[in-house]
Structures are given as structure tokens and as C-alpha cells.
Design a protein around this motif. Structure first.
Motif, short mmCIF file in Angstrom:
data_model
loop_
_atom_site.label_atom_id
_atom_site.label_comp_id
_atom_site.label_asym_id
_atom_site.label_seq_id
_atom_site.Cartn_x
_atom_site.Cartn_y
_atom_site.Cartn_z
N HIS A 62 0.83 -1.21 0.00
CA HIS A 62 0.00 0.00 0.00
C HIS A 62 0.87 1.26 0.00
CE1 HIS A 62 -2.47 -3.20 1.90
NE2 HIS A 62 -3.38 -2.71 1.09
N THR B 177 1.90 5.09 -0.42
CA THR B 177 1.13 6.31 -0.20
C THR B 177 0.94 7.04 -1.53
OG1 THR B 177 3.12 7.60 0.21
CG2 THR B 177 2.07 6.56 2.13
N SER B 178 0.00 7.98 -1.56
CA SER B 178 -0.28 8.70 -2.81
C SER B 178 0.94 9.43 -3.32
CB SER B 178 -1.45 9.67 -2.62
OG SER B 178 -1.13 10.62 -1.61
N THR B 179 1.78 9.96 -2.44
CA THR B 179 2.97 10.67 -2.89
C THR B 179 4.00 9.74 -3.52
OG1 THR B 179 3.94 10.55 -0.68
CG2 THR B 179 2.74 12.57 -1.25
N GLU B 180 3.95 8.45 -3.18
CA GLU B 180 4.86 7.48 -3.80
C GLU B 180 4.36 7.05 -5.17
OE1 GLU B 180 6.82 4.66 -0.57
OE2 GLU B 180 4.64 4.75 -0.35
N CYS C 41 5.62 0.28 6.38
CA CYS C 41 4.94 1.55 6.68
C CYS C 41 3.42 1.49 6.58
CB CYS C 41 5.53 2.65 5.81
SG CYS C 41 5.13 4.32 6.39
N ALA C 42 2.83 2.07 5.53
CA ALA C 42 1.38 2.18 5.42
C ALA C 42 0.68 0.82 5.35
CB ALA C 42 0.99 3.03 4.20
N ASP D 167 -1.80 -0.30 8.21
CA ASP D 167 -3.22 0.04 8.30
C ASP D 167 -4.15 -0.99 7.68
OD1 ASP D 167 -2.63 2.42 9.63
OD2 ASP D 167 -2.34 3.48 7.73
N SER E 270 9.80 1.35 8.52
CA SER E 270 8.80 2.40 8.37
C SER E 270 9.41 3.76 8.64
CB SER E 270 7.65 2.14 9.35
OG SER E 270 6.69 3.16 9.27
#
Length: 170
Positions: A86, A88-91, A125-126, A129, A149
């Protein structure tokens, strides 16, 4: 050395995070099969310390880039590779975090690696969640999960460890 660790889990994307110099993914991503400069350096540490090391770097394969964790064994050889499920949007969005490309999500099903300290899985990291990856690791026999993370995720990690009955190294 004063310590004799069995596992060293380093922070996510150790070679690019918090670095002010901006390079493209093509320049920093390491090949998953042939160790690049960061993986090679940490492989030497793994051999010298006789331990496992998670080497969290950007990797490339088949024209795609991944936020990965490479598990190095006690001999400094690649034991396994995990791709962040998952990002992140910035990745994901090109030019937001990395110049020249975005990160591809990894497969939902990740692997568990048999080691002399137990069966080791990885999340990044993400991924904290999302419970599916964590439960999948337990179903596949994980006893230890390495979690590189950039965030603490302390309460979430305690919950994942308790629910799945394994240790988390972060």
C-alpha cells in the motif's frame, strides 16, 4: 562489537528518505537480483555481524519501481524481497516524491522466509493500516515480521502482533 543482533531492521527507504539531493528512481533503485550499492554495503555488515538485515530500498524489476525490503541472510545473500503493498499517494504519483516515476504496489500475498531465528515475513509503513497482509503472513507461518517504516505505528503494531501472535521487529 558490544551487540550481537540476530535481526537488524532498518528504516524505510534508507538511501533516499530525508535526503535533500533529488535523484530519479532510475538512478537510486536497485536491482532485486544483483545487489546494488546499498544492498552490497549492508550485505557486508550482515556477514561481519552474522545477522539478518532488512535492507529497505527502492528496487526495480521489469520497468517498474517498488518500495521494497530486501532480507539479507547471515552470509549477506538475498533471502527474500517484499514490495510495499500500500504505497502512499505521494509514492504512486510520478514527480510527487520521486523524480521520473512512481512506485508500483506489491502483490497482496507476500512470502514468509524460513530462517534460523524463525519464519520471517515483512510489511512496510502504510501496510500497517491494512489487516489482510498481516493475517496472510500468519496463515503462512510467520513468527516474526520485520517492519521498516518512516512512522512509529506503535499502537497499530502492538495490535497486529497481539492479533496474529507473532513478534514485530521495527
Amino acid at each position: 562489537y558490544a551487540f550481537e543482533p540476530d535481526i537488524i531492521c532498518l528504516p524505510e527507504t534508507i538511501n533516499t528518505s530525508w535526503v535533500t539531493e533529488t535523484k530519479t528512481l532510475q538512478e537510486v533503485a536497485e536491482d532485486e537480483i544483483t545487489p546494488g550499492p546499498i544492498t552490497s554495503l549492508l550485505a557486508e555488515v550482515a556477514k561481519k555481524q552474522n545477522c539478518y538485515i532488512t535492507c529497505p530500498v527502492a528496487t526495480k524489476r521489469d520497468g517498474r519501481f517498488y518500495n521494497s525490503s530486501i532480507l539479507l541472510n547471515r552470509q549477506g545473500k538475498i533471502e527474500g524481497v517484499f514490495h510495499k503493498i500500500h504505497p502512499t499517494s505521494t509514492e504512486v504519483v510520478p514527480e510527487t516524491y520521486y523524480k521520473g516515476g512512481g512506485i508500483t504496489p506489491g502483490p497482496i500475498k507476500s512470502s514468509v522466509h524460513k530462517t534460523d531465528v524463525g519464519n520471517v515475513g515483512m510489511q512496510i509503513c502504510a501496510d500497517a493500516d491494512w489487516p489482510d497482509g498481516w493475517s496472510s503472513l500468519k496463515e503462512d507461518g510467520a513468527e516474526i515480521v520485520c517492519f521498516p517504516s518512516q512512522g512509529p505505528y506503535s499502537n497499530t503494531l502492538r495490535n497486529r502482533a497481539w492479533v496474529n501472535h507473532y513478534y514485530i521487529v521495527s
